[in-house]
Design a protein around this motif. Sequence first.
Motif, PDB file in Angstrom:
ATOM      1  N   ALA A  97       1.020  -1.533  -0.391  1.00  0.00           N
ATOM      2  CA  ALA A  97       0.173   0.326   0.372  1.00  0.00           C
ATOM      3  C   ALA A  97       0.338   0.712  -0.084  1.00  0.00           C
ATOM      4  O   ALA A  97       0.907   2.228  -0.159  1.00  0.00           O
ATOM      5  N   PRO A  98       1.714   1.104   0.875  1.00  0.00           N
ATOM      6  CA  PRO A  98       2.452   2.702   0.683  1.00  0.00           C
ATOM      7  C   PRO A  98       3.130   3.276  -0.717  1.00  0.00           C
ATOM      8  O   PRO A  98       3.362   4.293  -0.574  1.00  0.00           O
ATOM      9  N   ARG A  99       3.597   2.078  -1.306  1.00  0.00           N
ATOM     10  CA  ARG A  99       3.916   2.289  -2.504  1.00  0.00           C
ATOM     11  C   ARG A  99       3.679   2.609  -3.657  1.00  0.00           C
ATOM     12  O   ARG A  99       4.011   3.188  -5.329  1.00  0.00           O
ATOM     13  N   ALA A 142     -12.151  -2.203   6.641  1.00  0.00           N
ATOM     14  CA  ALA A 142     -11.182  -2.780   6.424  1.00  0.00           C
ATOM     15  C   ALA A 142     -10.603  -2.016   5.156  1.00  0.00           C
ATOM     16  O   ALA A 142      -9.457  -1.813   5.945  1.00  0.00           O
ATOM     17  N   TRP A 143     -10.997  -1.497   4.498  1.00  0.00           N
ATOM     18  CA  TRP A 143      -9.526  -1.595   3.790  1.00  0.00           C
ATOM     19  C   TRP A 143      -9.618   0.064   4.192  1.00  0.00           C
ATOM     20  O   TRP A 143      -8.323   0.870   3.403  1.00  0.00           O
ATOM     21  N   LEU A 144     -10.036   1.204   4.495  1.00  0.00           N
ATOM     22  CA  LEU A 144      -9.319   2.253   5.341  1.00  0.00           C
ATOM     23  C   LEU A 144      -8.290   1.925   6.614  1.00  0.00           C
ATOM     24  O   LEU A 144      -7.934   3.239   6.370  1.00  0.00           O
ATOM     25  N   ALA A 145      -8.264   1.254   6.625  1.00  0.00           N
ATOM     26  CA  ALA A 145      -6.793   0.756   8.068  1.00  0.00           C
ATOM     27  C   ALA A 145      -5.864   0.861   7.263  1.00  0.00           C
ATOM     28  O   ALA A 145      -4.425  -0.091   7.907  1.00  0.00           O
ATOM     29  N   LEU A 146      -5.818  -0.045   6.053  1.00  0.00           N
ATOM     30  CA  LEU A 146      -4.394  -0.047   5.070  1.00  0.00           C
ATOM     31  C   LEU A 146      -3.474   1.560   5.319  1.00  0.00           C
ATOM     32  O   LEU A 146      -4.237   2.047   5.758  1.00  0.00           O
ATOM     33  N   GLY A 206      -8.334   8.177   1.042  1.00  0.00           N
ATOM     34  CA  GLY A 206      -8.997   7.745   2.466  1.00  0.00           C
ATOM     35  C   GLY A 206     -10.816   8.731   2.414  1.00  0.00           C
ATOM     36  O   GLY A 206     -11.564   8.070   3.358  1.00  0.00           O
ATOM     37  N   ALA A 207     -10.724   9.504   1.396  1.00  0.00           N
ATOM     38  CA  ALA A 207     -12.171   9.946   1.505  1.00  0.00           C
ATOM     39  C   ALA A 207     -12.967   9.193   1.153  1.00  0.00           C
ATOM     40  O   ALA A 207     -12.832   8.207   0.309  1.00  0.00           O
ATOM     41  N   ALA A 208     -13.896   9.848   1.029  1.00  0.00           N
ATOM     42  CA  ALA A 208     -15.571   8.753   0.810  1.00  0.00           C
ATOM     43  C   ALA A 208     -16.490   9.247  -0.497  1.00  0.00           C
ATOM     44  O   ALA A 208     -16.378  11.055  -0.289  1.00  0.00           O
ATOM     45  N   TYR A 209     -16.655   9.035  -1.786  1.00  0.00           N
ATOM     46  CA  TYR A 209     -17.453  10.115  -3.078  1.00  0.00           C
ATOM     47  C   TYR A 209     -17.911   9.033  -3.072  1.00  0.00           C
ATOM     48  O   TYR A 209     -18.699   7.946  -2.686  1.00  0.00           O
ATOM     49  N   ASN A 210     -19.705  10.127  -2.729  1.00  0.00           N
ATOM     50  CA  ASN A 210     -21.006   9.176  -3.580  1.00  0.00           C
ATOM     51  C   ASN A 210     -21.283   9.002  -4.683  1.00  0.00           C
ATOM     52  O   ASN A 210     -20.939  10.870  -5.608  1.00  0.00           O
TER      53      ASN A 210
END
Length: 297
Positions: A97-99, A142-146, A206-210
């Motif tokens: 994830a970081p790269r 869970a995906w936000l926790a990466l 981390g942003a959420a979009y409708n």
Amino acid sequence: MTQQPHLFCFGLGYTALALARVLKQQGWRVTGTCRSTSNTEEARALGLEIVIFDPDHPVEGLAQRLAGVTHLLSSVPPGAAGDPVLQAHGATLAEAAPRLKWIGYLSTTGVYGDRQGGWVDEQSPLTPSGERGQRRLDAETAWLALPQPAHLFRLAGIYGPGRSVLDTIRAGKARRVLKPGQVFSRIHRDDIVQILLASFAHPNPGAAYNACDDDAADPAEVTAYACKLLNVAPPPEVPFAEAALSPMARSFYDDNKRVRNDRIKRELGVTLKYPDYRAGLTALLATESATSSSTTA
């Protein structure tokens, strides 16, 4: 030398294939997963690199496959046991994830639950009303926790070429279920693609979009409009209490809300190609007619 952008997509479904088609035209490399070799024909025709993945068959050598990947997207829905991608490959994705330049997860507006016709935006409380919505919320978390959190895209009901009420009417499966005050939000597949592309250009981990259009509408109204376009009589109206709906179909009526899409416009600069179902269905029919005329000419 500039690195060739490379998308790895878990779940080459209807929307992801449309995204891949655009990216290939732009010179991207695209790798994606399918559940079996039987549904890879379209993906291979686009020149995509195909990998088999399902909850019982993890991707072989994923760490090596991600070595040159710049963008990663998951459209795989969660199951009763959780998100299958993270269950199978959470540690590998956390390491990669970081790269990565960008990570995205396709969720649903079901995470907001029922608002009895009221409005929600990305800051609204997440109160799913059913098990499927709760699974989506758990997957989002869970995906936000990466180590680099994913971008979340909360999709409304998806329609587009080959998958719209126009096709349902032609198949003789359309119905007009009446539930006073009920509305659903929708989004054309091609507008989802442009939202994702805009997020590539303006990453905000981390942003959420409708992802929805401007017009939450009564599904019976949408069916009537599509029948008018096709010049056929609309199906009879059936009160919700009397409608012979499957448990799955009936569950969609549990949530009644209007979804705001201001953030995709304000932060990503998106101008929807199809801001309401009328524009979307009219364009679909026009494209079908043009294709039919060129084929028979």
